[in-house]
Scaffold this motif. Structure first.
Motif, PDB file in Angstrom:
ATOM      1  N   UNK A 107       0.836  -1.208   0.000  1.00 20.24           N
ATOM      2  CA  UNK A 107       0.000   0.000   0.000  1.00 20.24           C
ATOM      3  C   UNK A 107       0.866   1.251   0.000  1.00 20.24           C
ATOM      4  N   UNK A 108       1.938   1.237   0.771  1.00 21.87           N
ATOM      5  CA  UNK A 108       2.848   2.386   0.809  1.00 21.87           C
ATOM      6  C   UNK A 108       3.472   2.628  -0.562  1.00 21.87           C
ATOM      7  N   UNK A 109       3.774   1.548  -1.271  1.00 25.26           N
ATOM      8  CA  UNK A 109       4.324   1.676  -2.622  1.00 25.26           C
ATOM      9  C   UNK A 109       3.329   2.357  -3.541  1.00 25.26           C
ATOM     10  N   UNK A 110       2.058   2.005  -3.404  1.00 21.15           N
ATOM     11  CA  UNK A 110       1.022   2.625  -4.229  1.00 21.15           C
ATOM     12  C   UNK A 110       0.847   4.109  -3.915  1.00 21.15           C
ATOM     13  N   UNK A 111       1.048   4.479  -2.663  1.00 21.49           N
ATOM     14  CA  UNK A 111       0.763   5.849  -2.233  1.00 21.49           C
ATOM     15  C   UNK A 111       1.953   6.794  -2.353  1.00 21.49           C
ATOM     16  N   UNK A 112       3.121   6.259  -2.694  1.00 23.96           N
ATOM     17  CA  UNK A 112       4.300   7.102  -2.907  1.00 23.96           C
ATOM     18  C   UNK A 112       4.485   7.307  -4.400  1.00 23.96           C
ATOM     19  N   UNK A 113       4.318   8.530  -4.836  1.00 21.92           N
ATOM     20  CA  UNK A 113       4.359   8.803  -6.276  1.00 21.92           C
ATOM     21  C   UNK A 113       5.727   8.485  -6.854  1.00 21.92           C
ATOM     22  N   UNK A 114       5.699   7.737  -7.948  1.00 21.48           N
ATOM     23  CA  UNK A 114       6.909   7.417  -8.693  1.00 21.48           C
ATOM     24  C   UNK A 114       6.765   8.010 -10.086  1.00 21.48           C
ATOM     25  N   UNK A 115       7.609   8.971 -10.462  1.00 19.25           N
ATOM     26  CA  UNK A 115       7.438   9.624 -11.769  1.00 19.25           C
ATOM     27  C   UNK A 115       7.524   8.650 -12.938  1.00 19.25           C
ATOM     28  N   UNK A 116       8.215   7.520 -12.738  1.00 22.34           N
ATOM     29  CA  UNK A 116       8.332   6.559 -13.833  1.00 22.34           C
ATOM     30  C   UNK A 116       6.999   5.884 -14.141  1.00 22.34           C
ATOM     31  N   UNK A 117       6.105   5.786 -13.159  1.00 18.92           N
ATOM     32  CA  UNK A 117       4.792   5.217 -13.465  1.00 18.92           C
ATOM     33  C   UNK A 117       3.990   6.160 -14.359  1.00 18.92           C
ATOM     34  N   UNK A 118       4.176   7.461 -14.169  1.00 16.90           N
ATOM     35  CA  UNK A 118       3.513   8.428 -15.044  1.00 16.90           C
ATOM     36  C   UNK A 118       4.087   8.358 -16.452  1.00 16.90           C
ATOM     37  N   UNK A 119       5.415   8.274 -16.540  1.00 17.44           N
ATOM     38  CA  UNK A 119       6.062   8.129 -17.848  1.00 17.44           C
ATOM     39  C   UNK A 119       5.613   6.833 -18.513  1.00 17.44           C
ATOM     40  N   UNK A 120       5.608   5.758 -17.730  1.00 19.05           N
ATOM     41  CA  UNK A 120       5.195   4.474 -18.272  1.00 19.05           C
ATOM     42  C   UNK A 120       3.753   4.476 -18.736  1.00 19.05           C
TER      43      UNK A 120
END
Length: 387
Positions: free
Chosen positions: A239-252
């Motif tokens: 859940x913490x992984x989901x709630x911490x924004x990772x810019x690469x997920x936006x790029x992906x």
């Protein structure tokens, strides 16, 4: 077994409601898109086609993550058999209600006013059965998939709950990252694509069978999202992984959406359109979990009577919006030449009537039960939060 009732996840309630309500602009934009539907405008709109594709590429994947999250939460609250009864009633009763009250009249509407059904009088017995399955389940498919996933959850959630009890060290998934999740979803996409390709080679007729598509292929597709949501409840690190924004997920996600558009326009069904689409939409759905969850947690994580109302209303609004959208498309769309204007007038038309119908149904106990799956005493007020 845990019986502690956790603090309300307001942002997840909000996301779930908005994803459900996005079904209305999705189907309304489908009228004006370049995709062939039961009803289409005279000329397609480029921006509404793009808008429709964007919603379609990720919405239900994120929805099933949230469904898995809340389903596992409730699984820990009840005894398994009690949990199964409650969950199947909450999902199954509205689905069974909607078939005679909504999708059956919709079927006759399509048969009489559109070419969507085809030449019914010349259909064989199986063709009539299959057409009925496709059109009666129609936009209710996700409820059928939820019933099946819930039933499977009796076994899968037990394994998830009891897993690791005999191990000396328990996995807490603290080392999980987006690269590992991405690779695991690519692996699952290859498995799903292989299954579909084998069916295409050896039993291609199954791929046009409505019940097989809804009950088997759709269920398999959304199973990893459902279980990922359940795992996010059990393991705080996920859940913490989901709630911490990772810019690469936006790029992906951006790259996956571009790939989705290219695949839709340049691939063919006889080729690898569906298998490529599976890889793309599985990954885009996964990465959009991070994008949507972080935005929702930042902007929507607070109690609001308006959001509570939308949470309670969202399923009913979703159920009734489809025939309303078709009515609008058949009788009003031809009278409005401007696609953008028609789209927004259509949203006002469908949302307005749907919310009026929702308020009416709240005042009729039988309808309130049939469209919520809750006994009358469990649905006391339109302001009461939906479990």
């Amino acid at each position: 077994m845990s019986i502690k009732k956790p603090q309300r996840e307001y942002f997840l309630d909000s996301i779930r409601a908005y994803l459900m309500l996005l079904g209305i602009p999705f189907h309304m934009s489908l009228i004006y898109s370049g995709h062939q539907w039961a009803v289409n405008s005279a000329e397609p709109s480029s921006w509404l086609t793009l808008f429709n594709d964007f919603i379609h590429a990720f919405r239900m994947q994120v929805f099933f993550v949230i469904s898995g999250y809340f389903s596992y939460m409730l699984y820990l609250r009840y005894q398994p058999q009690r949990w199964l009864k409650v969950r199947v009633e909450r999902v199954g009763i509205p689905m069974l209600t909607a078939i005679p009250l909504l999708t059956l009249p919709q079927f006759f509407l399509l048969k009489s006013w559109t070419p969507a059904i085809g030449d019914w009088n010349h259909f064989g017995l199986y063709e009539k059965y299959n057409a009925l399955v496709w059109h009666l389940v129609s936009h209710l498919w996700f409820l059928l998939v939820l019933v099946i996933l819930t039933t499977l959850g009796i076994v899968l959630f037990k394994i998830l709950r009891d897993g690791g009890k005999k191990q000396t060290t328990k996995t807490d998934y603290s080392e999980l990252n987006w690269r590992k999740l991405t690779l695991s979803f690519i692996g699952f996409a290859l498995i799903w694509g292989s299954i579909r390709r084998l069916v295409f080679i050896f039993q291609p007729a199954l791929l046009t069978d409505g019940l097989f598509n809804f009950a088997v292929m759709q269920t398999l597709f959304y199973l990893p999202f459902f279980m990922l949501g359940a795992m996010a409840w059990k393991h705080p690190a996920i859940k913490a992984l989901f709630l911490k924004f990772n810019p690469w997920t936006l790029v992906g996600s951006t790259g996956a959406f571009i790939a989705y558009l290219l695949n839709q326009r340049y691939s063919t069904g006889e080729g690898w359109l569906y298998e490529i689409d599976t890889v793309i939409t599985l990954l885009m759905g996964l990465w959009m979990v991070n994008v949507v969850f972080t935005l929702g947690h930042k902007l929507l994580n607070s109690h609001s009577p308006r959001i509570t109302y939308l949470v309670n209303a969202s399923l009913f609004i979703y159920l009734v919006h489809h025939p309303l959208t078709l009515l609008y498309g058949i009788f009003i769309t031809p009278a409005i030449s401007n696609n953008t204007l028609g789209f927004f007038v259509g949203l006002a038309f469908v949302f307005g009537i749907a919310f009026v119908l929702y308020e009416i149904h709240l005042r009729i106990p039988l309808l309130r039960f049939l469209f919520s799956g809750k006994p009358p005493q469990a649905a006391k007020s339109p302001q009461q939060a939906n479990s």
